[in-house]
Scaffold this motif. Structure first.
Motif, PDB file in Angstrom:
ATOM      1  N   LYS A  84       0.837  -1.203   0.000  1.00  0.00           N
ATOM      2  CA  LYS A  84       0.000   0.000   0.000  1.00  0.00           C
ATOM      3  C   LYS A  84       0.869   1.249   0.000  1.00  0.00           C
ATOM      4  O   LYS A  84       1.524   1.554   0.987  1.00  0.00           O
ATOM      5  CB  LYS A  84      -0.936   0.010   1.208  1.00  0.00           C
ATOM      6  CG  LYS A  84      -1.846   1.224   1.253  1.00  0.00           C
ATOM      7  CD  LYS A  84      -2.739   1.214   2.481  1.00  0.00           C
ATOM      8  CE  LYS A  84      -3.612   2.451   2.569  1.00  0.00           C
ATOM      9  NZ  LYS A  84      -4.451   2.450   3.800  1.00  0.00           N
ATOM     10  N   GLU A 105      -4.186   5.224  -3.982  1.00  0.00           N
ATOM     11  CA  GLU A 105      -3.233   4.276  -3.422  1.00  0.00           C
ATOM     12  C   GLU A 105      -3.055   3.102  -4.376  1.00  0.00           C
ATOM     13  O   GLU A 105      -3.941   2.802  -5.187  1.00  0.00           O
ATOM     14  CB  GLU A 105      -3.680   3.783  -2.053  1.00  0.00           C
ATOM     15  CG  GLU A 105      -4.969   2.990  -2.050  1.00  0.00           C
ATOM     16  CD  GLU A 105      -5.363   2.540  -0.654  1.00  0.00           C
ATOM     17  OE1 GLU A 105      -5.626   1.332  -0.478  1.00  0.00           O
ATOM     18  OE2 GLU A 105      -5.399   3.389   0.260  1.00  0.00           O
ATOM     19  N   THR A 106      -1.913   2.473  -4.296  1.00  0.00           N
ATOM     20  CA  THR A 106      -1.598   1.361  -5.184  1.00  0.00           C
ATOM     21  C   THR A 106      -0.650   0.415  -4.485  1.00  0.00           C
ATOM     22  O   THR A 106      -0.074   0.747  -3.438  1.00  0.00           O
ATOM     23  CB  THR A 106      -0.961   1.876  -6.494  1.00  0.00           C
ATOM     24  OG1 THR A 106      -0.835   0.800  -7.413  1.00  0.00           O
ATOM     25  CG2 THR A 106       0.410   2.472  -6.241  1.00  0.00           C
ATOM     26  N   SER A 107      -0.461  -0.761  -5.061  1.00  0.00           N
ATOM     27  CA  SER A 107       0.573  -1.678  -4.605  1.00  0.00           C
ATOM     28  C   SER A 107       1.775  -1.545  -5.526  1.00  0.00           C
ATOM     29  O   SER A 107       1.646  -1.093  -6.674  1.00  0.00           O
ATOM     30  CB  SER A 107       0.061  -3.117  -4.603  1.00  0.00           C
ATOM     31  OG  SER A 107      -0.350  -3.501  -5.913  1.00  0.00           O
ATOM     32  N   ILE A 116       0.767   3.595 -13.096  1.00  0.00           N
ATOM     33  CA  ILE A 116      -0.271   3.978 -12.135  1.00  0.00           C
ATOM     34  C   ILE A 116      -1.264   4.875 -12.856  1.00  0.00           C
ATOM     35  O   ILE A 116      -0.878   5.897 -13.437  1.00  0.00           O
ATOM     36  CB  ILE A 116       0.328   4.700 -10.917  1.00  0.00           C
ATOM     37  CG1 ILE A 116       1.307   3.774 -10.178  1.00  0.00           C
ATOM     38  CG2 ILE A 116      -0.770   5.182  -9.980  1.00  0.00           C
ATOM     39  CD1 ILE A 116       2.048   4.452  -9.051  1.00  0.00           C
ATOM     40  N   GLU A 118      -4.904   7.092 -12.946  1.00  0.00           N
ATOM     41  CA  GLU A 118      -6.026   7.780 -12.285  1.00  0.00           C
ATOM     42  C   GLU A 118      -6.996   8.126 -13.409  1.00  0.00           C
ATOM     43  O   GLU A 118      -6.721   9.028 -14.230  1.00  0.00           O
ATOM     44  CB  GLU A 118      -5.546   9.020 -11.554  1.00  0.00           C
ATOM     45  CG  GLU A 118      -6.569   9.635 -10.618  1.00  0.00           C
ATOM     46  CD  GLU A 118      -6.880   8.779  -9.391  1.00  0.00           C
ATOM     47  OE1 GLU A 118      -8.026   8.864  -8.889  1.00  0.00           O
ATOM     48  OE2 GLU A 118      -5.988   8.031  -8.949  1.00  0.00           O
ATOM     49  N   GLU A 183      -3.173  -6.806 -13.960  1.00  0.00           N
ATOM     50  CA  GLU A 183      -3.367  -5.533 -14.641  1.00  0.00           C
ATOM     51  C   GLU A 183      -2.534  -5.517 -15.920  1.00  0.00           C
ATOM     52  O   GLU A 183      -1.348  -5.842 -15.902  1.00  0.00           O
ATOM     53  CB  GLU A 183      -2.938  -4.384 -13.738  1.00  0.00           C
ATOM     54  CG  GLU A 183      -3.041  -3.008 -14.395  1.00  0.00           C
ATOM     55  CD  GLU A 183      -2.380  -1.934 -13.570  1.00  0.00           C
ATOM     56  OE1 GLU A 183      -3.057  -0.997 -13.145  1.00  0.00           O
ATOM     57  OE2 GLU A 183      -1.143  -2.039 -13.348  1.00  0.00           O
ATOM     58  N   LEU A 236      -1.756  -8.211  -9.267  1.00  0.00           N
ATOM     59  CA  LEU A 236      -2.288  -7.375  -8.183  1.00  0.00           C
ATOM     60  C   LEU A 236      -2.573  -8.199  -6.942  1.00  0.00           C
ATOM     61  O   LEU A 236      -2.612  -9.424  -6.980  1.00  0.00           O
ATOM     62  CB  LEU A 236      -3.549  -6.657  -8.650  1.00  0.00           C
ATOM     63  CG  LEU A 236      -3.368  -5.713  -9.844  1.00  0.00           C
ATOM     64  CD1 LEU A 236      -4.702  -5.121 -10.263  1.00  0.00           C
ATOM     65  CD2 LEU A 236      -2.371  -4.606  -9.513  1.00  0.00           C
TER      66      LEU A 236
END
Length: 236
Positions: A84, A105-107, A116, A118, A183, A236
């Motif tokens: 996280k 938030e992401t891993s 990443i 948005e 992903e 993920l």
């Protein structure tokens, strides 16, 4: 006699009070290099983890007033991941005036480059020019020495480029175990290696020794002709 009694009492006291060092006792003990981190602990100490490198960040118009912000990041930690991490996209107009900030938030997977996204950013009547990306916080970095799953990707060139550009492909799991959510990200580059478009899709579950089809699509033609297509993935 006194010595025997002292040894018995001391043994009982030691058995009741003593606790073996662990990675969750709130103390730096055992072979730890910090409090509950390093050494044989699963968590790395903050000082032992390298900060992910932001290779680039861009904003793309999807259609009308809707945009997507994308950051391309590399994790230099070859054997540690983060479950996280919080981040911020700051979006600016042509005058370098801040339009809006998008947080999320992401891993972070171990030792690889990843994107990443948005998505669904609505900017009515505003024209974004650039975007700045930064990580705001990280959960503890965790050692990961497991072997990466063996995945194979195949994908087409761009179809219907003059109307709704589309890329189709398939991903195969050549591993001995099934994989959960994956992903997939498509990055399109021009002849100068500038990223001109990006898209994302997901595979919910990929059983061992099986394949699944995927596709990427855009709602309008590109401003420039893509010369290179790259599709990357992360579990993920």
């Amino acid at each position: 006699m006194v010595l025997v009694v002292a040894l018995i009492v001391g043994g009982i006291f030691w058995k009741i009070i003593y606790r073996a060092p662990s990675c969750s006792d709130g103390y730096k003990n055992g072979n730890e290099t910090g409090v509950d981190c390093g050494g044989s602990c699963k968590n790395l100490c903050t000082s032992d983890a390298l900060t992910p490198v932001v290779l680039w960040s861009k904003i793309f118009n999807i259609s009308g007033d809707v945009y997507s912000a994308v950051a391309y990041v590399e994790n230099p930690n070859l054997s540690s991941k983060n479950s996280k991490a919080t981040y911020k996209f700051r979006i600016f107009d042509a005058n370098n005036t801040l339009i809006t900030v998008k947080e999320g938030e992401t891993s972070i997977p171990k030792g690889k480059k990843f994107a990443i996204f948005e998505t669904g950013i609505v900017l009515k009547g505003l024209k974004p020019k650039s975007v700045d990306f930064e990580f705001a916080s990280f959960s503890p970095w965790v050692k990961d020495i497991e072997k990466e799953p063996i995945l194979s990707l195949k994908y087409s060139s761009i179809m219907s480029a003059s109307t709704t550009p589309t890329i189709t492909g398939s991903i195969s799991n050549l591993s001995l175990q099934s994989i959960g959510e994956i992903e997939l990200v498509a990055l399109l580059l021009d002849s100068n290696e500038n990223v001109i478009a990006a898209s994302r899709t997901f595979i919910d579950n990929l059983l061992k020794n099986t394949s699944q089809d995927f596709f990427f699509t855009w709602q309008k033609p590109f401003d420039r002709n893509p010369s290179v297509i790259t599709v990357i993935y992360r579990q993920l």
